[in-house]
Scaffold this active site. Structure first.
Site, short mmCIF file in Angstrom:
data_model
loop_
_atom_site.label_atom_id
_atom_site.label_comp_id
_atom_site.label_asym_id
_atom_site.label_seq_id
_atom_site.Cartn_x
_atom_site.Cartn_y
_atom_site.Cartn_z
N TYR A 438 0.76 -1.25 0.11
CA TYR A 438 0.05 -0.19 -0.04
C TYR A 438 0.98 1.38 -0.06
CZ TYR A 438 -0.32 -0.07 5.31
OH TYR A 438 0.00 0.00 6.50
N GLU A 439 0.27 2.40 -0.35
CA GLU A 439 0.89 3.74 -0.66
C GLU A 439 2.11 3.51 -1.62
OE1 GLU A 439 -0.22 6.05 0.37
OE2 GLU A 439 -1.63 5.43 2.09
N GLY A 440 1.64 2.43 -2.72
CA GLY A 440 2.77 2.21 -3.57
C GLY A 440 3.55 1.29 -3.35
#
Lengths: 597, 597
Positions: A438-440
């Site tokens: 998550y968050e890339g």
């Protein structure tokens, strides 16, 4: 499952590696000296240890639930959240003008590490709220700031980040949620957002969703995206809660880990459109979201450290308690705690080296951020900003990948007991897996590193890092009587040279052979991670040798030296293999027929 | 969640690397030629793909349950088990004299890989039964063999392995279960055994527990342990089921993975003692158990390969289906399947290289076992046996550690979807974690490698392996016109030299510095794993180049060459770092103050 905040190591890093005293000399941070830092950390440790940590397993066993359209969090969550906001923790890094305390990011980093170690699923809620506050501070109107930030800080509201849609994950150009302008300047939102962390819950009066959407008629791709605030409950200019907005939590995901963190599917506009306000200018949504996302990426890197620390502590405790097998040197004829076995020591010390090196990386990055904000000289600010931006994707990618390794080894130390859920350590193994996603994902971090942080400035920031590492090499070389310093010097130099070669390779190939560069981008990020971590551990070793010679806390200093050397042997030594993957690896990948996978 | 058995690669390895034709020339294996192998593999593939694989997720969601003292397995399990035994799969490697088919271990390895890929939790039951049969064949009386092996082969019974007790995990010297001799030559067992895989279930009429226990008055330590058979239901000389024996399943563990495999706590002797017969001589229990355990350790290594193959296939399928992001080379202006992105290719190809290299290692080890059993010349048998025994701990340790990496990357390829349990790939990540723990942790495998397989023969078997690798290096060196061969040669030579240095280090230090050797034992095992795997991939590359030149199956052969080179770049390249961990690593570990962890 007890958690003990690593205040001593945190303060060591803050003081000796991240330049806490220099920070406290900057305008605005006068109150953030060593004594304040220690007091804040001790207070935060009490919260993390006594309030948040005991709830961590409850959250795993009694996750948030969606019943009749309402999300109920784990029992105890609401009270813990109230203590968090009432303690002022949500406002710690935010400006006093909006109700915050204006403390440096360096201090905040130490605090969020503790809260995430204590309870990762719980800490996600304030983490997202921090991001929403950042975005509003950057792009919100004065009215939006005045109305929305104080309740986000005092916990009446929480914030979320709404980017992902079923067809738009890593590729936000594919976002379809649309915003229809209304006569009064507001908008109506229509669409479906998925994977929304704390997208619904019962902790606060209201939830402020920050939503990426496309204004009707806007261009395709990322340039057509704008940012909107869209609350669960509409509010007046004073922030008072009005009528229910047209956004619904239609389901929660059943996940591998972070069970207690409600991951929502949010449906906007089924009843005629969700009321929303635009934040900032049209078409600049992704740019604003990146501000929020960069803060969040930094924080997720710290989550990796936090999770590794907790898993490490649990492994150490088990290794001290579990008696099994005689020592390999035959020194006693009965079973001993497994912490006496060399392979268990190898695992624990390597776990510790990974955790401490990334903590140092994170704190040094935070200090760079603080310098970039507060230093009076523009050139220093610019250099610090470039360093911070270089370090964020490295930290996020490297710390989260390492946290999975540490969590896995923590289970391993427990043997068969580790595989039993009641033991509790398996939760960390499950929780850790989200951090590199998550968050890339790590690959997205590597794209950011290569594209925005390495190629765009012609390698300036990346090579400036190498120059700083060389200064540490010189200091190590000067310790001619220290076997430890010499043992760390060799792999550090090799890793620094590998990094320089990798940067040169990326710069040379970026335009002509982008596929080859991207086939090595994650190894490049990981090389950066071990170099920065190894550099910080080398600096720590130099300090620890000096302090040890001065008679200060010999057990701690000897442990720091051993940990630095372990990092060199077990982690830094991997640099040449990563360089091979970067430079030689792409040929085989390009040669593989796609149909043959 | 479809599974496709990798028959083509299995046959390639069997024919070109493991010497299937040479095996079929040995007495007793005349029927095990290439055609038989292909037919058996195709039949097994149908079973694995159509029967076992579709039940894998059901098992995860509806685990075995203990209700009112009875264990009920996942719906569908009983029918699948019946098809398994009726298909003759349980008897495949066992002697025709006891109802088996007497086929080589090489063929069996390919079959158990498939069944474990299809359904790891299910496959554990036959895996343990195989071990029980092996132990009975080695140490059982003719009467025990005649009574017990046929029902184990035809599925009326299944077998278990009872070693672990709460205080006796890796250290079996601590076993306390006691056996009281009875006037009729039988025994009564009293004690608690934990972590008993398929310790109770509803798949068969009876369960034969093989139990490690201490005869009253026997010495302390492992020399006092004897092996017993103790059935769930007593039986007469004809094997017919009699009265219920005094062994009870008192609970099932709630585990991180392999949910469907019932992991039992078994209580012996609460009602006056569990009837048991001794197997073999008193005091030799551990030795017999090791026979069973070595077979099981080999099989668990294959489980690692099997799980990696399944996870890899699932990742490939997702990567072909999921459209996200434009190609980095700008060749098209729309989203493409993520399998076109270089970083996804890097992950998939490295996962493949890890899986294929370990498959080759496992099959070559199996062929060595078959040679050791069937070759007419004693010297060949002895050499093959030494090679097999060297490879078992390397395979078990290395393949299971790699399976966790592959499973984690399979989740990673799925991005956020991978973290959602409904996607199914997270199950592999959870399941994989047991593989490096049960049947001896990786550290225990490393002890076995260092102690029994390296030091005991003065390094003969380990260095003979290096000699064989050199022959392959010479063949690669002869391919002066092949860039691929040259690219693989360099890291293979480096890894082989590192292995020789590691062996020399272990031999030199074993007596004087055992703690230092053990602090590097797992890195030594992993170095062995990447050397053997890289060696086999290099051999595969040589074959594939020849076959490609002859026009045979160009896509497959090009893929094999690319995979071999990927292994060299991404895996073999790690050899120097492992050597550093082996040679330099122990100093820091020894320097760490125990109190400071």
């Amino acid at each position: 499952m007890h958690y003990q905040a690593p205040i001593k190591d945190q303060l060591f890093v803050m003081r000796h590696l991240a330049g806490l005293d220099a920070l406290a000399a900057l305008p605005g941070f006068e109150d953030a000296g060593s004594e304040t830092a220690q007091a804040v950390l001790e207070e935060c440790a009490r919260y993390a240890q006594d309030v948040a940590a005991p709830l961590n397993r409850d959250g795993d066993r009694q996750p948030a639930r969606l019943v009749d359209g309402r999300v109920t969090t784990t029992p105890g969550w609401s009270a813990a959240f109230r203590q968090y906001v009432d303690g002022g923790w949500q406002g710690l890094p935010h400006p006093p003008a909006v109700g915050g305390q204006g403390l440096p990011k360096l201090l905040h980093a130490a605090c969020i590490e503790m809260v995430n170690s204590a309870n990762l699923s719980f800490a996600l809620c304030p983490l997202l709220t921090d991001g929403a506050i950042e975005a509003l501070l950057t792009a919100g109107s004065p009215q939006q700031q005045a109305t929305c930030i104080p309740p986000l800080i005092d916990g009446r509201w929480t914030g979320t980040m709404n980017l992902t849609e079923p067809q738009a994950g890593s590729d936000l150009a594919a976002v379809r949620t649309r915003a229809e302008p209304q006569a009064d300047g507001s908008y109506r939102l229509f669409g479906t957002k998925i994977f929304i962390t704390y997208g619904d819950h019962d902790l606060a009066d209201n939830i402020l969703h920050l939503v990426l959407a496309r204004i009707a008629g806007a261009p395709e791709g990322v340039k057509g995206l704008s940012l909107f605030l869209c609350p669960k409950w509409r509010f007046g200019p004073d922030g008072a809660r009005g009528e229910r907005n047209d956004v619904q939590c239609v389901s929660l995901e059943h996940k591998l880990g972070i069970q207690a963190s409600p991951t929502a599917v949010l449906q906007y506009g089924d009843q005629g459109g969700a009321w929303a306000e635009r934040i900032g200018e049209p078409g600049r949504g992704l740019e604003y979201m990146f501000i929020m996302m960069n803060a969040a990426r930094y924080a997720v890197g710290v989550q990796g450290i936090a999770l590794a620390e907790r898993a490490y502590q649990q492994a150490v405790r088990y290794a001290r308690d579990r008696v099994q097998g005689r020592p390999v040197d035959g020194s006693v004829r009965h079973g001993v705690p497994i912490i006496r076995h060399p392979d268990v020591q190898r695992l624990l010390l390597t776990m510790r080296a990974q955790t401490e090196s990334h903590r140092a990386m994170a704190f040094v990055a935070a200090a760079a951020h603080d310098q970039a904000v507060a230093h009076p000289e523009a050139a220093v600010r610019a250099g610090a900003q470039a360093r911070y931006e270089l370090l964020v994707p490295i930290l996020k990618g490297s710390a989260t990948e390492m946290s999975q390794w540490v969590a896995s080894q923590a289970v391993q130390v427990h043997g068969g007991m580790g595989f039993i859920e009641e033991t509790g350590v398996a939760q960390h193994y499950r929780d850790a897996k989200i951090l590199s996603i998550y968050e890339g994902t790590t690959a997205i971090q590597a794209n950011d590193l290569i594209g925005r942080k390495m190629v765009r400035d012609g390698g300036a920031a990346a090579l400036s890092l190498a120059d700083d590492v060389r200064l540490t090499e010189q200091a190590l070389a000067g310790r001619t009587d220290s076997a430890d310093a010499q043992a760390v010097l060799r792999p550090l130099r090799t890793a620094r040279e590998a990094w320089q070669q990798a940067v040169a390779h990326v710069l040379a190939q970026a335009a002509g052979a982008p596929a080859a560069v991207h086939a090595g981008s994650v190894p490049c990020l990981l090389l950066g991670g071990l170099l920065v971590g190894g550099w910080q551990m080398a600096r720590a070793l130099l300090v620890a040798e000096d302090r040890l010679a001065a008679g200060e806390d010999p057990i701690f200093m000897r442990a720091k030296i051993a940990t630095a050397r372990c990092h060199a042997d077990q982690v830094l030594s991997q640099a040449p293999a990563l360089l091979t993957a970067i430079v030689d690896g792409p040929a085989a990948i390009a040669a593989m027929p796609e149909d043959a996978y």
